[in-house]
Write a protein that holds these residues in place. Structure first.
Motif, PDB file in Angstrom:
ATOM      1  N   PRO A 169       0.845  -1.211   0.000  1.00 38.20           N
ATOM      2  CA  PRO A 169       0.000   0.000   0.000  1.00 38.20           C
ATOM      3  C   PRO A 169       0.876   1.256   0.000  1.00 38.20           C
ATOM      4  O   PRO A 169       1.956   1.257   0.604  1.00 38.20           O
ATOM      5  N   VAL A 170       0.410   2.294  -0.693  1.00 35.24           N
ATOM      6  CA  VAL A 170       1.176   3.541  -0.748  1.00 35.24           C
ATOM      7  C   VAL A 170       0.975   4.303   0.565  1.00 35.24           C
ATOM      8  O   VAL A 170      -0.146   4.584   0.965  1.00 35.24           O
ATOM      9  N   VAL A 171       2.078   4.590   1.232  1.00 33.27           N
ATOM     10  CA  VAL A 171       2.047   5.369   2.477  1.00 33.27           C
ATOM     11  C   VAL A 171       2.092   6.860   2.132  1.00 33.27           C
ATOM     12  O   VAL A 171       1.324   7.663   2.659  1.00 33.27           O
ATOM     13  N   ALA A 172       3.002   7.219   1.235  1.00 31.62           N
ATOM     14  CA  ALA A 172       3.152   8.633   0.845  1.00 31.62           C
ATOM     15  C   ALA A 172       3.667   8.677  -0.588  1.00 31.62           C
ATOM     16  O   ALA A 172       4.702   8.080  -0.883  1.00 31.62           O
ATOM     17  N   ASP A 173       2.925   9.361  -1.443  1.00 26.90           N
ATOM     18  CA  ASP A 173       3.380   9.493  -2.825  1.00 26.90           C
ATOM     19  C   ASP A 173       4.035  10.859  -2.990  1.00 26.90           C
ATOM     20  O   ASP A 173       3.365  11.876  -3.176  1.00 26.90           O
ATOM     21  N   LEU A 174       5.356  10.866  -2.882  1.00 28.29           N
ATOM     22  CA  LEU A 174       6.123  12.112  -2.908  1.00 28.29           C
ATOM     23  C   LEU A 174       6.966  12.203  -4.187  1.00 28.29           C
ATOM     24  O   LEU A 174       7.996  12.871  -4.218  1.00 28.29           O
ATOM     25  N   ARG A 175       6.493  11.518  -5.250  1.00 28.33           N
ATOM     26  CA  ARG A 175       7.273  11.544  -6.492  1.00 28.33           C
ATOM     27  C   ARG A 175       7.293  12.938  -7.107  1.00 28.33           C
ATOM     28  O   ARG A 175       8.289  13.353  -7.673  1.00 28.33           O
ATOM     29  N   ARG A 226      14.777  12.488  -4.756  1.00 30.54           N
ATOM     30  CA  ARG A 226      13.929  13.667  -4.553  1.00 30.54           C
ATOM     31  C   ARG A 226      12.575  13.264  -3.971  1.00 30.54           C
ATOM     32  O   ARG A 226      11.953  12.294  -4.419  1.00 30.54           O
ATOM     33  N   TYR A 227      12.124  14.045  -2.977  1.00 27.01           N
ATOM     34  CA  TYR A 227      10.789  13.855  -2.376  1.00 27.01           C
ATOM     35  C   TYR A 227      10.094  15.224  -2.390  1.00 27.01           C
ATOM     36  O   TYR A 227      10.688  16.224  -1.987  1.00 27.01           O
ATOM     37  N   VAL A 228       8.839  15.238  -2.870  1.00 22.73           N
ATOM     38  CA  VAL A 228       8.145  16.506  -3.108  1.00 22.73           C
ATOM     39  C   VAL A 228       6.828  16.534  -2.335  1.00 22.73           C
ATOM     40  O   VAL A 228       6.013  15.610  -2.437  1.00 22.73           O
ATOM     41  N   TRP A 229       6.629  17.623  -1.588  1.00 27.07           N
ATOM     42  CA  TRP A 229       5.389  17.781  -0.796  1.00 27.07           C
ATOM     43  C   TRP A 229       4.341  18.546  -1.592  1.00 27.07           C
ATOM     44  O   TRP A 229       4.680  19.413  -2.408  1.00 27.07           O
ATOM     45  N   HIS A 230       3.066  18.232  -1.357  1.00 23.86           N
ATOM     46  CA  HIS A 230       1.989  18.852  -2.136  1.00 23.86           C
ATOM     47  C   HIS A 230       0.659  18.765  -1.395  1.00 23.86           C
ATOM     48  O   HIS A 230       0.571  18.224  -0.289  1.00 23.86           O
ATOM     49  N   LEU A 231      -0.348  19.279  -2.080  1.00 21.51           N
ATOM     50  CA  LEU A 231      -1.718  19.397  -1.559  1.00 21.51           C
ATOM     51  C   LEU A 231      -2.277  18.110  -0.952  1.00 21.51           C
ATOM     52  O   LEU A 231      -3.092  18.163  -0.030  1.00 21.51           O
ATOM     53  N   ASP A 232      -1.878  16.961  -1.448  1.00 15.78           N
ATOM     54  CA  ASP A 232      -2.455  15.703  -0.979  1.00 15.78           C
ATOM     55  C   ASP A 232      -1.599  15.015   0.098  1.00 15.78           C
ATOM     56  O   ASP A 232      -1.791  13.831   0.376  1.00 15.78           O
ATOM     57  N   VAL A 233      -0.646  15.758   0.692  1.00 19.42           N
ATOM     58  CA  VAL A 233       0.207  15.163   1.741  1.00 19.42           C
ATOM     59  C   VAL A 233       0.016  15.947   3.034  1.00 19.42           C
ATOM     60  O   VAL A 233       0.329  17.139   3.096  1.00 19.42           O
TER      61      VAL A 233
END
Ligand SMILES: Cc1ncc(COP(=O)(O)O)c(C=O)c1O
Length: 353
Positions: A6-12, A325-332
């Motif tokens: 399961p995806v814990v955090a999608d920071l692509r 690279r890890y990127v933060w966004h609206l869905d995190v």
């Protein structure tokens, strides 16, 4: 067969956001017309709004940031001329040679730590008028914030100095502002101050702002008239596209100031990871929503760490042999950030098996 992790955090990437219910409602209600005929009122509103924010005369809605950049470059340079920028710039590294493939433009670059604008090097590399012996430089590209550099904010004073020095010798400036919103929120600098440092500016609505698609190119009215021709020539003339422009307008109204939350989470993650694995990141350099880790400092390769974290449900992107690279966004949100940090800190501490 084993069940997928399961995806814990999608920071692509910050392009992964999905439109919110309110944004979808704005899209459903959008007034539309045929934009190739210049008759879509919602597109016209979006273009006027972005031009105003950036302090330019006019603007043009584009399907992608790549098209906005490439049309922008085409307005400065033609076949046999060159564009110069740093070696990690998106226009060089990730637009698949479009400047050469479509416009016959050549490029030269220099290495810049974190993608930070290096005005003296830019000025020394340029050849404003190469005559019959050297390729003439038509344009310098500045990327703010800098994606592969790690969300780096370009100092306004340097952008101004570049703008003045290039204007004196007739070289143009294109600002790749895919994430200019992040620079604006991180520093409080008005968007129009950044806009004043370039002849052409591209901004994206589909990165941290959460729109499903769309970018805008801003410039003076004459250039935007030419840009309209190039957009159509490249197959980017869109019809009842107010339905997408409405998402962009909604994003501008509701999703700009909240970027500060993404920045705070990214910084918090950087601080925790710097503690877990000293040398992988200097938290003070993490200014916006992008975290580039030097995982080589913890014995990992970029692809190795990204694969191992991916197996634990934390998705990222390897930007080089020793970088991830890890990127933060609206869905995190905060709990997702904490879970991602736990996984990454554990792997960095442990090192590769
Ligand atoms: C700095 C920068 N410029 C331009 C683009 C291109 O945007 P698009 O994917 O919409 O073509 C990106 C995409 O991530 C980017 O990071």
């Amino acid at each position: 067969m084993a069940a997928p992790t399961p995806v814990v955090a999608d920071l692509r990437s910050d392009t992964l956001t999905r439109p919110t219910p309110a944004m979808r409602a704005a899209m459903v209600d959008a007034e539309v017309g045929d934009d190739v005929y210049g008759e879509d009122p919602t597109v016209a509103r979006l273009e006027a709004r972005v031009a105003e924010l950036l302090g330019h005369e006019a603007a043009l809605f584009m399907p992608t940031g790549s098209m906005a950049n490439q049309v922008g470059l085409r307005l400065h340079a033609g076949p046999g001329q060159e564009v110069v920028t740093d070696s990690l710039a998106h226009v060089l590294r990730a637009e698949l040679g479009a400047a050469a493939a479509f416009s016959g433009i050549t490029t030269r670059s220099w290495v810049a730590d974190r993608g930070l604008l290096d005005v003296d090097t830019a000025l020394s590399v340029m050849v404003p008028d190469g005559g019959a012996y050297q390729v003439s430089t038509a344009c310098v590209v500045v990327e703010n914030t800098h994606n592969f550099g790690g969300g780096t904010v370009q100092p306004l004073a340097d952008m101004r100095r570049l703008r003045e020095a290039t204007a004196e010798v007739g070289v143009g400036v294109h600002l790749d502002g895919a994430r200019l919103w992040n620079a604006h929120v991180a520093t409080g600098t008005p968007l129009s101050d950044y806009g004043a440092c370039a002849d052409t500016v591209s901004v994206c609505l589909s990165k941290g702002l959460g729109a499903p698609v769309g970018s805008v190119l801003a410039a003076d009215a004459e250039r935007i008239q030419q840009a309209r021709v190039w957009r159509k020539r490249l197959g980017g003339g869109m019809r009842q596209v107010g339905i997408l422009a409405a998402a962009g307008l909604h994003a501008l109204e509701h999703h700009v100031e909240r970027l500060a939350e993404d920045h705070a989470r990214t910084r918090r993650a950087a601080e925790a990871l710097a503690q877990a694995a000293p040398g992988t990141v200097q938290p003070g350099t993490v200014e916006t929503n992008i975290l580039v880790l030097d995982v080589g400092a913890a014995g990992w390769t970029g692809p190795g760490l990204v694969a191992a974290a991916g197996e634990a449900g934390v998705l990222g992107y390897p930007t080089g042999p020793r970088h991830a690279r890890y990127v933060w966004h609206l869905d995190v949100d905060d709990p997702t950030t904490d879970a991602a940090v736990d996984v990454l800190a554990g792997l960095l501490r442990r090192g590769p098996a």
